[in-house]
Design an enzyme around this catalytic site. Structure first.
Site, PDB file in Angstrom:
ATOM      1  CB  CYS A  18      -0.936   0.097   1.202  1.00 28.93           C
ATOM      2  SG  CYS A  18      -1.921  -1.369   1.462  1.00 28.93           S
ATOM      3  NE  ARG A  43       4.355   1.925  -0.656  1.00 38.12           N
ATOM      4  CZ  ARG A  43       5.491   1.585  -0.074  1.00 38.12           C
ATOM      5  NH1 ARG A  43       6.628   1.844  -0.672  1.00 38.12           N
ATOM      6  NH2 ARG A  43       5.495   0.998   1.096  1.00 38.12           N
ATOM      7  CD1 TRP A  89      -0.620  -5.936  -4.037  1.00 40.08           C
ATOM      8  CD2 TRP A  89      -0.490  -6.881  -2.011  1.00 40.08           C
ATOM      9  NE1 TRP A  89      -0.246  -7.253  -4.201  1.00 40.08           N
ATOM     10  CE2 TRP A  89      -0.159  -7.856  -2.975  1.00 40.08           C
ATOM     11  CE3 TRP A  89      -0.484  -7.250  -0.667  1.00 40.08           C
ATOM     12  CZ2 TRP A  89       0.184  -9.163  -2.653  1.00 40.08           C
ATOM     13  CZ3 TRP A  89      -0.147  -8.555  -0.332  1.00 40.08           C
ATOM     14  CH2 TRP A  89       0.183  -9.493  -1.328  1.00 40.08           C
ATOM     15  CG  ASN A 115       2.040   0.816   3.973  1.00 42.70           C
ATOM     16  OD1 ASN A 115       1.760  -0.361   3.793  1.00 42.70           O
ATOM     17  ND2 ASN A 115       3.232   1.311   3.746  1.00 42.70           N
ATOM     18  N   GLY A 116       0.235  -1.067   6.427  1.00 46.25           N
ATOM     19  CA  GLY A 116       0.797  -1.953   7.435  1.00 46.25           C
ATOM     20  C   GLY A 116      -0.213  -3.014   7.821  1.00 46.25           C
ATOM     21  CD  GLU A 493      15.126 -11.899 -13.572  1.00 44.96           C
ATOM     22  OE1 GLU A 493      14.849 -12.561 -12.562  1.00 44.96           O
ATOM     23  OE2 GLU A 493      14.621 -10.786 -13.803  1.00 44.96           O
ATOM     24  CE  LYS A 497      11.353  -9.731 -14.585  1.00 52.95           C
ATOM     25  NZ  LYS A 497      12.313  -9.516 -13.544  1.00 52.95           N
ATOM     26  CD  GLU A 500       7.807 -10.128 -12.426  1.00 52.87           C
ATOM     27  OE1 GLU A 500       8.986  -9.897 -12.670  1.00 52.87           O
ATOM     28  OE2 GLU A 500       7.289  -9.839 -11.337  1.00 52.87           O
ATOM     29  CG  HIS A 516      17.317 -35.983 -14.610  1.00 48.15           C
ATOM     30  ND1 HIS A 516      17.800 -37.268 -14.605  1.00 48.15           N
ATOM     31  CD2 HIS A 516      18.358 -35.196 -15.018  1.00 48.15           C
ATOM     32  CE1 HIS A 516      19.077 -37.274 -14.952  1.00 48.15           C
ATOM     33  NE2 HIS A 516      19.439 -36.032 -15.233  1.00 48.15           N
ATOM     34  CE  LYS A 611      10.186  -2.178  -8.892  1.00 46.65           C
ATOM     35  NZ  LYS A 611      10.702  -3.125  -9.893  1.00 46.65           N
TER      36      LYS A 611
HETATM   37  C1  AGP Z   1      10.922  -8.933 -10.041  1.00 47.78           C
HETATM   38  O1  AGP Z   1      10.525  -8.799 -11.347  1.00 47.78           O
HETATM   39  C2  AGP Z   1       9.869  -9.200  -9.107  1.00 47.78           C
HETATM   40  N1  AGP Z   1       8.856  -8.224  -9.163  1.00 47.78           N
HETATM   41  C3  AGP Z   1      10.239  -9.686  -7.729  1.00 47.78           C
HETATM   42  O2  AGP Z   1      10.684 -10.998  -7.883  1.00 47.78           O
HETATM   43  C4  AGP Z   1      11.293  -8.915  -6.906  1.00 47.78           C
HETATM   44  O3  AGP Z   1      12.549  -9.057  -7.470  1.00 47.78           O
HETATM   45  C5  AGP Z   1      11.277  -9.468  -5.473  1.00 47.78           C
HETATM   46  O4  AGP Z   1      10.038  -9.225  -4.907  1.00 47.78           O
HETATM   47  C6  AGP Z   1      12.369  -8.884  -4.611  1.00 47.78           C
HETATM   48  O5  AGP Z   1      12.226  -7.506  -4.476  1.00 47.78           O
HETATM   49  P1  AGP Z   1      13.397  -6.609  -3.941  1.00 47.78           P
HETATM   50  O6  AGP Z   1      14.525  -6.724  -4.887  1.00 47.78           O
HETATM   51  O7  AGP Z   1      12.823  -5.236  -3.873  1.00 47.78           O
HETATM   52  O8  AGP Z   1      13.784  -7.139  -2.588  1.00 47.78           O
END
Ligand code: AGP
Length: 616
Positions: A18, A43, A89, A115-116, A493, A497, A500, A516, A611
């Site tokens: 949030c 957020r 969120w 927020n919390g 990675e 990507k 997500e 395997h 994020k």
């Molecule tokens: C990355 O594309 C993601 N959104 C996510 O995996 C992110 O890297 C992860 O939440 C860690 O975040 P941070 O690097 O802010 O700790």
């Protein structure tokens, strides 16, 4: 009956994401707050709301969905020089209009954004508010109802606010309005980020300075358990006992243009394109007058003393950590373990005698990583945070910090922070190696310069990558990424990507591992993206590709110049073998981006994500 300190295990140490904003001054608050919320949408973006106090009283607008939806719901005729806002969120209660913030007390006198997570909210409800009818399913509503209850019992608003805070267990960044007194925003913070900004004839509140750069670049950081009285002419910080605390503001060194999309359709594309410039900025920042890479001597001494390095991170940052492990082991000759933070905290391995912890986090706020850092500090172990956000929680709480210099990363999918993390880890490894008298055998500054140039070439290859994305990913339901050695880490990675932002079921595998078990999933046409940048495993990787092609897979081989073959779909420029992840990831980032576009997905704000992941 448990005391107020009792925490059900499932609720312990949770924080939610949030974003909150507040404005008090002479101008109309609503546009400032809406613009601020737009900047905080990373957020959380499942619902949003605003509360404004005009001469006519309090106006609350809430909407499920994005800030754009809230904007439509806000009455443009209301002029209010004071207001607060929130983007959510969801944790407690589904995303809905009724659960979205601001929340109001029973009479409507008090209005609050939060927020919390309040861990003991059910207990407080039972103990103090049994006769109050609640509107929402949120933990937040308890706070605003408690303030009203204590005011009803005769306390001044500030006293009631403080008394309420003293009962809360959990995390909060709060902004409270009192309809009977439209000259103050009451603010408090514990474990959730919050800043107060000092404007000219106005003051503001925000979870992140980005939100209020439109008003000021002067901010005051708040510490846990502080209460702040914000008026248009001043800001008074107090501790929970009411003692006044003085604090010097700092200048947020952010360029407002850094947080604009400019001519780009999406932040993600802009941030992918920024990677060459970020590489160059990192080289410049970590280079001394003698043209050597340099890092704070205390960090290097601490690294040098370690008999083992533990890298702790989540998601993309943990993938950068895997690459960093190779650097530190190969260059500085220190053994490294990489752990995902959500597991490490609860399932700690046997530690070495002299461990050194590196936390990698773009945001510096990831709760899973922070909870490990708390334990690491309790054990008295040295810690370093590598982050993009100066002053973030992980940066403040670790012994040392290295900054990524990547500029704000707004898209939920991390791109430039990932490559910046890898570059900073390479520099850390090189400087440690040099301090240990080890010659790494190549000039890292020169090689990183070549990486930046190669990134430029890749960023100019978008048209071709878009075609590949259309061919392989526009209609598929799954996709496998395979690679060996460093390529395997980049595959993890690439798959993350793609998952997500395009919602394609994607997995990264070591080339030899598919056979395997997972090879059972290969069907006619299943896309396989294979990375071939490592000379020592090039032929075995190509053998793995043949295995899946024999079962009907549709291969897309991305190789490095010099190792390329006729059947390859895309060839990346040649860079030092250890640094290939910095560039092989770029086509994978672009493939995900175009796959998401072809599938009509919301690239910058994928579903269910945020994020800054401040929930354990
Ligand atoms: C990355 O594309 C993601 N959104 C996510 O995996 C992110 O890297 C992860 O939440 C860690 O975040 P941070 O690097 O802010 O700790």
């Amino acid at each position: 009956m448990p005391s107020e300190g009792f925490l059900p295990p499932s609720l312990g140490r949770k924080r939610n994401m949030c974003g909150i904003v507040g404005y008090i001054g002479n101008h109309d608050a609503k546009e400032i707050l809406l613009k601020g919320l737009e900047k905080l949408e990373y957020r959380g973006y499942d619902s949003a709301g605003l509360a404004l106090i005009s001469e006519a009283g309090v106006h609350v607008f809430k909407e499920k969905g994005r800030i754009a939806d809230l904007r439509k719901a806000v009455d443009g005729n209301v002029f209010a020089p004071i207001g607060i806002g929130h983007t959510r969120w969801a944790t407690h209660g589904v995303p809905s209009k009724v659960n979205s913030h601001p929340h109001q007390s029973a009479t409507g006198r008090f209005t609050l954004v939060h927020n919390g997570v309040i861990e003991n909210y059910e207990l407080l409800k039972r103990k103090y508010l049994a006769d109050v009818t609640f509107n929402s399913e949120t933990d937040t509503e308890v706070i605003v109802q408690l303030v009203e209850k204590f005011v009803g019992e005769g306390l001044e608003v500030l006293e009631a606010f403080r008394k309420t805070l003293s009962l809360l267990h959990g995390s909060y960044a709060l902004a409270l309005l009192d309809a009977e007194e439209n000259e103050t925003i009451y603010v408090a913070k514990n474990k959730s980020p919050l800043l107060v900004g000092l404007g000219s004839g106005c003051n503001v509140v925000a979870s992140d300075a980005l939100a209020m750069l439109q008003v000021t670049d002067q901010f005051v950081e708040l510490m846990d358990k502080e209460v702040v009285i914000v008026t248009k002419s001043g800001v008074i910080i107090q501790n929970l006992d009411g003692e006044v605390i003085s604090r010097v503001p700092y200048t947020a060194e952010l360029d407002a243009s850094d947080i604009e999309k400019g001519t780009y359709p999406h932040y993600m594309l802009k941030e992918i394109d920024e990677q060459p410039a970020v590489m160059r900025k990192i080289i410049q920042t970590y280079q001394n007058d003698q043209g050597k890479l340099t890092i704070d001597q205390d960090i290097i001494e601490a690294m040098k003393e370690a008999d083992r390095v533990y890298i702790i991170a989540a998601g993309t940052s943990s993938h950068a950590g895997l690459v960093g492990k190779q650097f530190i082991e190969k260059m500085a000759k220190i053994p490294v373990e990489v752990h995902i933070s959500s597991e490490f905290g609860y399932n700690m391995p046997l530690l070495s005698e002299r461990p050194f912890f590196i936390f990698i986090s773009q945001s510096g706020e990831t709760a899973d990583s922070r909870s490990v850092l708390v334990k690491v500090k309790e054990m008295g172990c040295p810690s370093l945070t590598i982050t993009n956000v100066p002053g973030s929680t992980l940066s403040r709480e670790a012994d040392y910090t290295l900054l990524l210099q990547a500029g704000p990363e707004i898209a939920v999918a991390s791109t430039k922070a990932y490559t910046a993390q890898i570059a900073v880890l390479a520099i850390l490894a090189e400087v440690t190696a040099r301090r240990k008298g080890i010659d790494i055998g190549f000039d890292l500054i020169h090689e990183l310069g070549l990486v930046a140039n190669a990134m430029d070439v890749l960023c100019d290859s978008k048209e071709l990558i878009e075609v590949i994305a259309r061919e392989f990913l526009a209609v598929t339901r799954n996709c496998f990424f395979i690679g060996r050695g460093l390529d395997y880490y980049v595959c993890l990675e690439g798959a993350l990507k793609l998952k997500e932002i395009s919602y394609i079921q994607a997995e990264g595998f070591a080339g030899g591992e598919l056979k395997h078990g997972t090879i059972a999933l290969i069907e006619e046409g299943t896309p396989i993206i294979a990375l071939a940048t490592q000379e020592n495993v090039n032929l075995s990787l190509r053998g793995n590709v043949k295995e899946v092609v024999a079962r009907g897979a549709n291969p897309c081989i991305i190789s490095m110049k010099g190792l390329n073959m006729d059947e390859d779909s895309f060839v990346i420029p040649e860079v030092h073998e250890l640094l290939t992840p910095l560039i092989s990831v770029v086509p994978l980032q672009l493939l995900s981006y175009y796959a998401a576009l072809h599938r009509n997905c919301d690239v910058d704000k994928p579903r269910n994500l945020a994020k800054s992941v401040t929930v354990e």
